[in-house]
Design a protein around this motif. Structure first.
Motif, short mmCIF file in Angstrom:
data_model
loop_
_atom_site.label_atom_id
_atom_site.label_comp_id
_atom_site.label_asym_id
_atom_site.label_seq_id
_atom_site.Cartn_x
_atom_site.Cartn_y
_atom_site.Cartn_z
N PRO A 130 0.89 -1.15 -0.02
CA PRO A 130 -0.18 0.08 -0.12
C PRO A 130 0.86 1.13 -0.05
O PRO A 130 0.48 2.37 -0.38
CB PRO A 130 -0.70 -0.15 1.17
N GLU A 131 2.04 1.49 0.78
CA GLU A 131 3.02 2.40 0.74
C GLU A 131 3.25 2.77 -0.87
O GLU A 131 3.25 4.11 -1.25
CB GLU A 131 4.12 2.46 1.60
N LEU A 132 3.84 1.75 -1.69
CA LEU A 132 4.23 2.14 -3.00
C LEU A 132 2.94 2.81 -3.81
O LEU A 132 3.30 3.54 -4.49
CB LEU A 132 4.53 0.60 -3.69
N LEU A 133 2.00 2.08 -3.54
CA LEU A 133 0.39 2.71 -4.21
C LEU A 133 0.31 4.22 -3.71
O LEU A 133 0.20 5.14 -4.57
CB LEU A 133 -0.66 1.83 -3.81
N ARG A 134 0.45 4.63 -2.43
CA ARG A 134 0.49 5.73 -2.17
C ARG A 134 1.44 6.62 -2.77
O ARG A 134 1.19 7.94 -3.23
CB ARG A 134 0.64 6.02 -0.39
N HIS A 135 2.69 6.30 -2.91
CA HIS A 135 3.92 7.00 -3.29
C HIS A 135 3.48 7.52 -4.80
O HIS A 135 3.85 8.50 -5.07
CB HIS A 135 4.93 6.45 -3.21
N LEU A 136 3.01 6.37 -5.57
CA LEU A 136 2.67 6.60 -7.14
C LEU A 136 1.65 7.33 -7.20
O LEU A 136 1.71 8.23 -8.07
CB LEU A 136 2.81 5.16 -7.62
N GLN A 137 0.42 7.40 -6.26
CA GLN A 137 -0.64 8.06 -6.63
C GLN A 137 -0.44 9.49 -6.17
O GLN A 137 -0.77 10.36 -6.96
CB GLN A 137 -1.96 7.58 -5.65
#
Length: 175
Positions: free
Chosen positions: A110-117
């Protein structure tokens, strides 16, 4: 003064620094690496930032972490654990410039998704990036040696922006 927070104007050199770091890290990781992402404020054109490149190395699964740790150690990176963010593993960089933070996380983290979003939303909305830059400069001036206060001051704005990014993504997928 040592330890003083410095938010500087965007530099056209930041993407080039990222590419140079990627060129050093990617061959060492080999097949364990799915991709390497430039994240954080230095990845958004025009956005003022602390002059530190943030890098997310994406692996397919968490069970590949051991292999990534060994391969990164061979080129001078020191494993530092998750530092309180489950599934996102930090590495101390080799001595010398350029200053950067390197993290390894699985594709489904989820943290990767947050960074990319967050990055992608600011790239698509330069007016939001400008507002965020103004906030960062103000917080750095108000908290020149208090990194925790600086970070806490950004939290509400970041969460709001992530909400807008999720809403935009949902809107685009229902069209």
């Amino acid at each position: 003064m040592a330890g003083t927070l410095e938010v500087v104007p965007y530099s056209e050199a930041w993407p080039l620094v990222f590419q140079a770091l990627k060129a050093r890290v990617e061959p060492a990781l080999g097949a364990v690496c799915q991709r390497i992402e430039h994240v954080g404020s230095t990845s958004v054109p025009g956005l003022p930032a602390k002059p530190v490149i943030d890098i997310d190395v994406v692996i397919e699964r968490d069970d590949q972490l051991g292999d990534a740790i060994e391969r990164l150690a061979a080129i001078g990176y020191e494993y530092q654990g998750d530092k309180g963010v489950p599934g996102r593993y930090a590495f101390g960089s080799p001595p010398g410039p350029p200053e950067h933070h390197l993290y390894v996380c699985a594709e489904d983290n989820p943290e990767l998704l947050r960074h990319l979003q967050f990055r992608d939303y600011l790239r698509r909305h330069p007016e939001e990036a400008a507002a965020y830059g103004k906030l960062k400069r103000r917080l750095a001036m108000e908290n020149p040696v208090d990194r925790a206060a600086y970070g806490e001051g950004k939290t509400r704005w970041i969460e709001r922006t992530l909400g807008l990014a999720r809403h935009e993504t949902l809107s685009n997928t229902t069209r």
